[in-house]
Scaffold this motif. Structure first.
Motif, PDB file in Angstrom:
ATOM      1  N   UNK A 111       0.854  -1.190   0.000  1.00 25.46           N
ATOM      2  CA  UNK A 111       0.000   0.000   0.000  1.00 25.46           C
ATOM      3  C   UNK A 111       0.884   1.231   0.000  1.00 25.46           C
ATOM      4  N   UNK A 112       0.380   2.305  -0.595  1.00 23.92           N
ATOM      5  CA  UNK A 112       1.020   3.594  -0.464  1.00 23.92           C
ATOM      6  C   UNK A 112       2.398   3.703  -1.088  1.00 23.92           C
ATOM      7  N   UNK A 113       3.121   4.716  -0.665  1.00 26.79           N
ATOM      8  CA  UNK A 113       4.456   4.987  -1.169  1.00 26.79           C
ATOM      9  C   UNK A 113       5.318   5.452  -0.008  1.00 26.79           C
ATOM     10  N   UNK A 114       6.621   5.565  -0.257  1.00 21.60           N
ATOM     11  CA  UNK A 114       7.559   5.913   0.807  1.00 21.60           C
ATOM     12  C   UNK A 114       7.169   7.229   1.464  1.00 21.60           C
ATOM     13  N   UNK A 115       7.192   7.257   2.793  1.00 22.52           N
ATOM     14  CA  UNK A 115       6.917   8.481   3.546  1.00 22.52           C
ATOM     15  C   UNK A 115       8.131   8.839   4.412  1.00 22.52           C
ATOM     16  N   UNK A 116       8.541   7.918   5.252  1.00 27.21           N
ATOM     17  CA  UNK A 116       9.727   8.164   6.067  1.00 27.21           C
ATOM     18  C   UNK A 116      10.976   7.854   5.242  1.00 27.21           C
ATOM     19  N   UNK A 117      11.695   8.880   4.859  1.00 26.55           N
ATOM     20  CA  UNK A 117      12.920   8.667   4.082  1.00 26.55           C
ATOM     21  C   UNK A 117      14.102   8.345   4.978  1.00 26.55           C
ATOM     22  N   UNK A 118      13.954   8.614   6.261  1.00 21.48           N
ATOM     23  CA  UNK A 118      15.012   8.306   7.230  1.00 21.48           C
ATOM     24  C   UNK A 118      14.372   7.886   8.541  1.00 21.48           C
ATOM     25  N   UNK A 119      14.880   6.813   9.116  1.00 29.38           N
ATOM     26  CA  UNK A 119      14.485   6.389  10.454  1.00 29.38           C
ATOM     27  C   UNK A 119      15.758   6.265  11.281  1.00 29.38           C
ATOM     28  N   UNK A 120      15.861   7.071  12.325  1.00 31.09           N
ATOM     29  CA  UNK A 120      17.047   7.040  13.186  1.00 31.09           C
ATOM     30  C   UNK A 120      16.825   6.019  14.293  1.00 31.09           C
ATOM     31  N   UNK A 121      17.658   4.998  14.299  1.00 33.05           N
ATOM     32  CA  UNK A 121      17.518   3.927  15.285  1.00 33.05           C
ATOM     33  C   UNK A 121      18.767   3.865  16.156  1.00 33.05           C
ATOM     34  N   UNK A 122      18.559   3.560  17.435  1.00 32.12           N
ATOM     35  CA  UNK A 122      19.719   3.354  18.308  1.00 32.12           C
ATOM     36  C   UNK A 122      19.321   2.462  19.476  1.00 32.12           C
ATOM     37  N   UNK A 123      20.322   1.909  20.131  1.00 35.44           N
ATOM     38  CA  UNK A 123      20.129   1.188  21.377  1.00 35.44           C
ATOM     39  C   UNK A 123      21.381   1.362  22.226  1.00 35.44           C
ATOM     40  N   UNK A 124      21.188   1.423  23.524  1.00 36.28           N
ATOM     41  CA  UNK A 124      22.294   1.565  24.461  1.00 36.28           C
ATOM     42  C   UNK A 124      22.170   0.493  25.537  1.00 36.28           C
ATOM     43  N   UNK A 177      32.003  -2.018  30.467  1.00 33.15           N
ATOM     44  CA  UNK A 177      31.888  -1.662  29.056  1.00 33.15           C
ATOM     45  C   UNK A 177      30.421  -1.430  28.686  1.00 33.15           C
ATOM     46  N   UNK A 178      30.230  -0.492  27.762  1.00 32.42           N
ATOM     47  CA  UNK A 178      28.880  -0.174  27.297  1.00 32.42           C
ATOM     48  C   UNK A 178      28.887  -0.052  25.771  1.00 32.42           C
ATOM     49  N   UNK A 179      27.844  -0.640  25.134  1.00 27.65           N
ATOM     50  CA  UNK A 179      27.679  -0.539  23.686  1.00 27.65           C
ATOM     51  C   UNK A 179      26.581   0.478  23.366  1.00 27.65           C
ATOM     52  N   UNK A 180      26.852   1.276  22.343  1.00 25.07           N
ATOM     53  CA  UNK A 180      25.864   2.241  21.844  1.00 25.07           C
ATOM     54  C   UNK A 180      25.830   2.081  20.327  1.00 25.07           C
ATOM     55  N   UNK A 181      24.728   1.532  19.812  1.00 24.89           N
ATOM     56  CA  UNK A 181      24.615   1.182  18.395  1.00 24.89           C
ATOM     57  C   UNK A 181      23.641   2.131  17.724  1.00 24.89           C
ATOM     58  N   UNK A 182      24.063   2.745  16.617  1.00 25.32           N
ATOM     59  CA  UNK A 182      23.229   3.713  15.918  1.00 25.32           C
ATOM     60  C   UNK A 182      23.232   3.437  14.421  1.00 25.32           C
ATOM     61  N   UNK A 183      22.153   3.851  13.756  1.00 28.37           N
ATOM     62  CA  UNK A 183      22.074   3.770  12.290  1.00 28.37           C
ATOM     63  C   UNK A 183      20.988   4.739  11.844  1.00 28.37           C
ATOM     64  N   UNK A 184      21.248   5.475  10.777  1.00 22.29           N
ATOM     65  CA  UNK A 184      20.347   6.541  10.362  1.00 22.29           C
ATOM     66  C   UNK A 184      20.151   6.486   8.855  1.00 22.29           C
ATOM     67  N   UNK A 185      19.086   5.840   8.413  1.00 24.94           N
ATOM     68  CA  UNK A 185      18.757   5.747   6.987  1.00 24.94           C
ATOM     69  C   UNK A 185      17.348   5.172   6.878  1.00 24.94           C
ATOM     70  N   UNK A 186      16.929   4.873   5.669  1.00 27.66           N
ATOM     71  CA  UNK A 186      15.638   4.209   5.463  1.00 27.66           C
ATOM     72  C   UNK A 186      15.796   2.697   5.402  1.00 27.66           C
ATOM     73  N   UNK A 187      17.009   2.202   5.588  1.00 31.19           N
ATOM     74  CA  UNK A 187      17.287   0.769   5.484  1.00 31.19           C
ATOM     75  C   UNK A 187      16.990   0.057   6.801  1.00 31.19           C
TER      76      UNK A 187
END
Length: 823
Positions: free
Chosen positions: A695-708, A796-806
């Protein structure tokens, strides 16, 4: 005896050997192989279990058990106009048709085959609407306007038989629908409205509810009524009343003078053709509206809450009487006796905030209590409300949602589940998020349950937002929370008829969009030997086994068919000796340096194409490109022209190509040296992969995801650890996943970028490996580097980030370390 004593002394020595002495002799492993328990923002970061995270956004913990995945971007279903979508309903009819209804601004708007069309105008601006479907009619209410009903009618061509006036396709609950009818008895180009009254042989009931305003045409003057309300048992007559023709819509809405234009001498007929001219109607025949309106007012009440129970509609949330519950006649949503109501805990300072049917019984939520309303008595006089079963009430009307475990709702202290007997607290892990909900926007908080997840949309106080901009997601299966950055004001599930079961949501911004969530994403895979042999080869062929095929340049014939194949290349070939003459460059492996493979037509019913991926090995001598063509049927698809070939195997963009129901793929292979062939091989569980939106077409061109994560001592407190290798097990095809790791002293803070687009089998680096769709990235930190400090620390602490539509998924993080010294 001596042997026993010796063994005992050895065991004692082993026990008392210092851990630090043993540490230098062997590497140790710490594995994070499950994130299943999701977000816990309340716990101390020094106590956080390794299967939880202290902070996260836009991730999921149940896409694959134990793994953590980035959520898919939302796609737009339809733009319904300007304003926030304050109500959303998927209306399914018994005839198999369906449409989407939204509340936006002062209008109700419906999806007419992909076109947003106003079905009701002139409503109170910006109010939240609740909808339900009962007796094949969609019913909506907002507490400020009369409840509206809609029957799915779409025809609005002016001056045409069987049409309604554009923008006015809804009637008030308790009134009939009006549409044009061929005839010239009523006034031309005039506005009319209708009301109904009931008679049982001695007393009158009347409804102040009005039909949809309708404008007659220049040539089509008469009006037909449908869905005329029926009365309660014992009704002998129903009377139809109408205004005289008005010059404008505003004038007819303001008109309070109604005249009798028809009598139905039964309680079953639901249609009527009005042919009474204004000159006749204003004779004011008996019974006049003044007579019937002196009877009992059975107009459906206003309210913010509507629920179906016991074949009746129950309405509550009246702004004047906040503790009252009203109900309709049995099976008749248009008729509400004024005596059919009950007051729940009158004058307790609370208001009713939800009505939910639970195991057949109505649960009534108020601000500080929850009770049950038992409606199974043989008479309404036998119905009663229980004493409070919970003193933890609901503070946000639209947060309440039925789930398999009970009614989930928001109290200022957090989220609770009412199971029919008591309420249980479920949101301790995300207390900071609950505290972040803006107190001034509680009436805009929306809760929704679908497919084992509860979604709570709210305005974040810390962000300063005045509109909903966060969605807290509770996974019932994993007992895990996550949080999304989404602007959502309403939810609905599209799971009837031929719909896919996806979650849809209305925007809380003024863009008027309705979005579809992730389950509407489609994938088409070509990945088995059978997938290829179902298509057509032209100087190509597929080799390998069923689960590991490879498309190559090759002869596409068998021995039995060799002559026919050769003659397609040169008709003069009559024997094997002629091959050398007419095909001098052919070799036993392949006839020439180019070829194609064409798939069968696949039915995908796509609304929007996204990208196409394939795994290629060109060997430095060849090329591989892909083409598509589409059609509404398989035959039109196979007759269509091919789109321009795309060249990027890591994701060629197809979004500019018009989508359709059927698609064909064509792979083009070529080589500059006939001795060698390019290959399209299987990796990451596919040879070719097409991604599209249902359904529909692309709306969010970027989704910023992270976890700590929390601070981890790798299970050995008090010792410094030197990290020697970090291995990440992941899935992904594009983008860069950044893994930051730091120690508690702050002198180690290292970013590790993982290129998700790299195919391990094509990588020139030993860092990228993998098999069967799961990729592995190995990072070995330098020791005593002048630019990067040695990775030594206690915690130790991990901080994982990714910023795209993927999108991506992490299965496991494995750390190899040694112990340095004890503090």
């Amino acid at each position: 005896m001596k042997k026993i004593l010796l063994k005992f002394l050895l065991s004692v020595l082993i026990v008392f050997v210092p851990l630090s002495a043993m540490a230098e002799d062997q590497d140790r492993f710490y594995v994070i192989n499950s994130f299943e328990k999701g977000l816990n923002s309340k716990i101390s970061p020094f106590l956080t279990p390794k299967n939880q995270v202290n902070d996260c956004e836009n991730v999921r913990f149940n896409s694959s058990f134990g793994a953590i995945a980035k959520r898919d971007p939302m796609v737009s279903y339809l733009d319904f106009g300007t304003g926030a979508v304050r109500g959303l309903h998927r209306y399914y009819k018994a005839d198999g048709t369906s449409t989407t209804i939204v509340a936006i601004g002062t209008n109700l708007v419906a999806d007419f085959s992909g076109t947003a069309t106003t079905i009701k105008s002139g409503l109170t601006d910006g109010k939240r609407w609740s909808f339900l479907t009962f007796k094949d009619i969609a019913i909506g209410t907002n507490g400020y306007d009369q409840p509206q009903k809609y029957d799915g009618h779409t025809a609005t061509t002016a001056n045409t038989d069987a049409t309604r006036t554009a923008g006015e396709l809804c009637a008030e609950l308790g009134a009939p629908f009006a549409e044009l009818n061929t005839g010239t008895n009523l006034d031309a180009s005039s506005w009319y409205q209708y009301k109904v009254a009931f008679y049982d042989g001695s007393t009158y009931d009347y409804s102040a509810a009005r039909s949809n305003p309708i404008l007659t045409g220049a040539d089509v003057h008469d009006i037909s009524l449908t869905d005329i309300p029926i009365g309660p048992t014992g009704t002998t007559h129903r009377y139809i009343y109408r205004t005289l023709g008005n010059a404008s819509e505003a004038a007819v809405i303001a008109d309070t003078t109604f005249y009798l234009v028809g009598t139905l001498s039964d309680n079953t007929t639901t249609t009527f053709n009005d042919t009474v001219a204004d000159g006749t109607a204003d004779d004011d025949s008996a019974p006049t509206w003044a007579t019937v309106s002196a009877g009992t007012n059975v107009t459906p009440p206003k309210g913010t809450i509507a629920e179906i129970n016991n074949e009746r509609i129950f309405i509550s949330g009246n702004t004047t009487y906040p503790s009252d519950i009203y109900w309709s006649d049995d099976g008749n949503p248009d008729h509400f006796l004024p005596s059919d109501f009950i007051v729940v805990r009158e004058d307790d300072g609370d208001k009713i905030t939800f009505l939910k049917t639970q195991l057949g019984v109505l649960s009534v939520g108020k601000t500080n209590t929850i009770q049950r309303f038992y409606t199974d008595g043989s008479s309404t006089t036998d119905w009663y409300v229980s004493a409070p079963m919970s003193f933890v009430g609901c503070h946000a009307t639209y947060s309440a949602a039925n789930t398999p475990l009970g009614i989930v709702y928001l109290n200022r202290a957090g989220l609770y589940i009412f199971n029919g007997q008591s309420s249980h607290f479920i949101s301790d892990a995300v207390t900071p998020e609950i505290q972040d909900i803006s107190e001034t926007t509680l009436e805009s908080v929306v809760g929704f349950y679908n497919k084992n997840e509860y979604h709570l949309s709210y305005a974040s106080k810390n962000s300063g937002s005045t509109i909903n901009n966060r969605v807290l997601v509770y996974d019932f299966v994993r007992d895990a929370y996550s949080i999304d950055t989404k602007n959502i004001d309403s939810f609905a599930s599209f799971e009837g008829g031929t719909d896919s079961g996806a979650i849809y949501a209305g925007s809380s911004t003024n863009d008027g969009y309705v979005f579809a969530f992730t389950s509407s994403k489609g994938n088409l895979f070509v990945r088995t030997l059978s997938d290829f042999t179902a298509g057509t080869f032209d100087d190509t062929y597929v080799f390998g086994d069923e689960k590991d095929p490879s498309l190559e340049l090759a002869w596409d014939c068998t021995i039995d068919g060799w002559l026919t194949e050769l003659q397609t290349k040169n008709a003069s070939i009559a024997s094997i000796d002629d091959i050398v003459v007419y095909l001098p460059d052919a070799i036993i492996d392949r006839p020439d340096t180019s070829g194609t493979w064409t798939s069968p037509a696949y039915e995908i019913k796509a609304a929007k194409l996204d990208k196409i991926y394939w795994n290629e090995n060109l060997g430095g001598i060849g090329d591989a490109t892909l083409q598509v063509r589409l059609g509404a049927t398989s035959s039109t698809c196979e007759a269509a022209s091919w789109e321009t070939a795309v060249t990027n195997p890591n994701g060629s963009d197809l979004s500019s190509i018009t989508a359709n129901d059927f698609i064909q793929l064509k792979a083009n292979l070529s080589s500059t040296n006939i001795l060698y062939t390019p290959k399209i091989y299987r990796s990451n569980s596919y040879n070719i992969r097409l991604v599209y939106d249902k359904v529909g077409s692309a709306y969010e061109t970027t989704v910023s995801a992270f976890l700590k994560t929390g601070w981890m001592d790798f299970g050995i407190p008090g010792y410094k650890k030197i990290i020697k290798r970090i291995k990440v097990f992941y899935e992904g095809t594009a983008g860069t996943l950044n893994i930051n790791i730091k120690n508690e002293e702050g002198d180690v803070d290292v970013d590790i970028p993982v290129d998700l687009s790299i195919a391990p089998e094509l990588s020139v680096s030993d860092e990228y490996t993998g098999e069967g769709g799961v990729k592995l990235y190995s990072y070995e930190p330098p020791i005593n580097s002048t630019t990067i400090p040695s990775m030594i620390g206690q915690l130790w602490q991990f901080y994982i980030t990714e910023n795209s539509a993927n999108t991506w998924l992490i299965h496991r993080i494995e750390i190899i370390y040694g112990l340095e010294e004890r503090y």
